[in-house]
Scaffold this active site. Structure first.
Site, PDB file in Angstrom:
ATOM      1  N   GLU A 119       1.231  -6.923   1.092  1.00  0.00           N
ATOM      2  CA  GLU A 119       2.347  -6.371   0.323  1.00  0.00           C
ATOM      3  C   GLU A 119       3.487  -5.927   1.239  1.00  0.00           C
ATOM      4  O   GLU A 119       3.257  -5.410   2.334  1.00  0.00           O
ATOM      5  CB  GLU A 119       1.876  -5.179  -0.522  1.00  0.00           C
ATOM      6  CG  GLU A 119       0.967  -5.597  -1.659  1.00  0.00           C
ATOM      7  CD  GLU A 119       0.537  -4.440  -2.545  1.00  0.00           C
ATOM      8  OE1 GLU A 119       0.266  -4.688  -3.738  1.00  0.00           O
ATOM      9  OE2 GLU A 119       0.463  -3.293  -2.059  1.00  0.00           O
ATOM     10  N   CYS A 365       5.013   5.271   0.341  1.00  0.00           N
ATOM     11  CA  CYS A 365       4.204   5.507   1.535  1.00  0.00           C
ATOM     12  C   CYS A 365       2.757   5.828   1.165  1.00  0.00           C
ATOM     13  O   CYS A 365       2.492   6.712   0.350  1.00  0.00           O
ATOM     14  CB  CYS A 365       4.809   6.665   2.325  1.00  0.00           C
ATOM     15  SG  CYS A 365       3.958   7.027   3.858  1.00  0.00           S
TER      16      CYS A 365
END
Length: 374
Positions: A119, A365
Site C-alpha cells: 500500500e 500513520c
C-alpha cells in the site's frame, strides 16, 4: 540487502533461467545492469542508457530502446522481461473536510511481480503533494500499535518496486490534482533501514537530475525506529534527505512495551546514534511522538521527553494515534494533548503537530496493512 539475501536472489535467478523463464530486468540495480551488459560484451555506458530507458522513459518493451543496438535489444528480449508494479485498487477519503478542500487523501493497492501487495498513500494539500511509500511487505519489528507490524513480514521490496510506487502516485497526482509530487516520505509499510540498500538505490533513481521524474534529496524523508549502524551509514553517505525517528516514549520500559526493538536499542544508544548523525550531517532529526491515552501522554511523560530531546539536535513532531479496530489503544484526549504541547513549548523545544490525514480509509500513520490485523 545482505550478502546472503543477494546470493539467494542470484540462485533463484539462475534456477529460473535453467527452467527457461525470462526474468524481470527491473529486479537488477544499476551495478547489476552494468555487470549484465559487461557479460554481453557491451561498454559500461550502455548500462546508463538502459537504466534511463527503464526509469526515466519507463519503457515497457526493449524494442522502444532506440539508443541500443538492434542486436542488444533482441538479446535482452530473449532473456528478460520488463514488469513494473501495477495499480489494482484505490480508496479515497470522503470526509467533509477533504471534500471542502478538494484535497482528499487516497490510498493505493499496488500489485508486484510475484502477486504480493503493498500500500502507498497520496497526501495532497494546498502547498504540497506527498507520496507516502512502503519499503517492505509487512514489517518484522512488530510495534504493538501498528497495523503493519501485526500483519507479519513477507520480504523486502526491490529498488524498482519502491520507485514504481512513486511513479504510479506521480501519475495519479497529475491526473487528480493537475500537479506532480513535491515530497516523498518513507513512512508506509516496513522499516526502511532494514532494506537500506534498496532504499538508497531507489533514492538515487528518484533524484537523478535529468530524468523525467526527478526530486530533490531534501524533499525526501526517511522514517525509522532508529537503527544506529544504518543511521551512521546514511549520515556518511552524503545524502541530504531528512531523518525522522519514531520515538513515541522517552521512558525506557514504556518504549519497550510499545516497540520491542527498544529492548536492544535503548534510549541511551538511540541518543548516541542521533548525536553522531547530528555531528556528521550538521542537521537535526525529527522525533516523532504518537500520543496514546494513559500510556505516554502524562505530564511526567512530557518531562521525560523534554530531557531526552535536550540531549540531541532535534525538533518534535506530535501525532495523534489513528485507531485500529482490533487494537485497544486510544488517542490522547485533547486536554492532555494541549498540556503536553505546552510543557514542550515552555521548555523551549521546537514542536510541530501533524494533522492526521487518511484515517477514515486506514491510510494514516500505523494503519497500512494488506492482511487482516489480529
Amino acid at each position: 540487502m545482505e550478502k546472503n539475501e543477494i546470493s539467494e536472489e542470484r540462485r533463484t535467478q539462475e534456477k529460473e533461467k535453467q527452467h527457461g523463464h525470462r526474468l524481470n530486468i527491473r529486479r537488477l540495480g544499476r551495478k547489476e545492469l552494468t555487470e549484465l551488459l559487461t557479460r554481453l560484451g557491451e561498454p559500461a555506458y550502455r548500462a546508463n542508457q538502459l537504466h534511463r530507458w527503464l526509469y526515466s522513459n519507463q519503457a515497457l518493451r526493449f524494442e522502444e530502446m532506440s539508443t541500443l543496438s538492434k542486436q542488444l535489444r533482441q538479446k535482452l528480449a530473449s532473456e528478460w522481461i520488463i514488469h513494473p508494479a501495477s495499480l489494482v485498487g484505490t480508496e479515497r477519503e470522503t470526509t467533509d473536510a477533504s471534500l471542502v478542500t478538494g484535497n482528499p487523501t487516497a490510498k493505493f493497492l499496488i500489485k508486484l511481480e510475484d502477486n504480493e501487495l503493498v500500500e502507498s498513500v497520496l497526501i495532497p494539500s494546498e502547498e504540497r503533494i506527498t507520496a507516502c511509500i512502503s519499503s517492505q511487505i509487512g514489517c518484522p519489528l512488530r510495534c504493538t500499535f501498528c497495523a503493519t507490524g501485526h500483519m507479519g513480514f513477507r520480504r523486502n521490496l526491490t529498488a524498482s518496486e519502491i520507485t514504481d510506487q512513486v511513479f504510479l502516485l506521480e501519475k495519479e497526482a497529475q491526473k487528480r490534482h493537475w500537479r506532480g509530487l513535491t515530497n516523498i516520505v518513507f513512512m508506509g509499510m516496513g522499516e526502511p533501514l532494514l532494506n537500506l540498500d534498496n532504499v538508497l538505490e531507489s533514492i538515487g533513481t528518484l533524484t537523478e537530475k535529468d530524468y523525467q521524474f526527478s526530486i530533490s534529496e531534501r524533499k525526501i524523508t526517511i522514517s525509522t525506529v532508529g537503527l544506529p549502524v544504518e543511521m551512521d551509514r546514511i549520515a556518511r553517505s552524503g545524502l541530504k534527505t531528512k531523518l525522522a525517528i519514531s520515538l513515541h516514549s522517552a521512558d525506557q520500559l514504556i518504549r519497550e512495551r510499545m516497540m520491542p526493538i527498544a529492548a536492544d536499542i535503548t534510549l541511551d544508544k538511540l541518543a548516541k546514534a542521533i548525536n553522531s548523525y547530528n555531528s556528521v550531517t550538521s542537521q537535526p532529526v525529527t522525533l516523532v511522538y504518537m500520543l496514546l491515552e494513559g500510556i505516554n501522554d502524562s505530564p511526567e511523560d512530557a518531562r521525560k521527553l523534554v530531557r531526552f530531546a535536550k540531549r540531541v539536535l532535534c525538533k518534535i513532531n506530535l501525532i495523534d494515534y489513528n485507531s485500529i479496530v482490533t487494537l485497544k489503544f486510544k488517542p490522547g484526549c485533547s486536554s492532555s494533548k494541549t498540556m503536553f504541547i505546552q510543557q514542550l513549548l515552555d521548555a523551549g523545544l521546537l514542536v510541530t503537530v501533524r494533522k492526521s490525514q487518511g484515517a477514515t480509509i486506514n491510510a494514516a500513520c500505523g494503519q497500512l496493512a494488506t492482511r487482516p490485523v489480529r
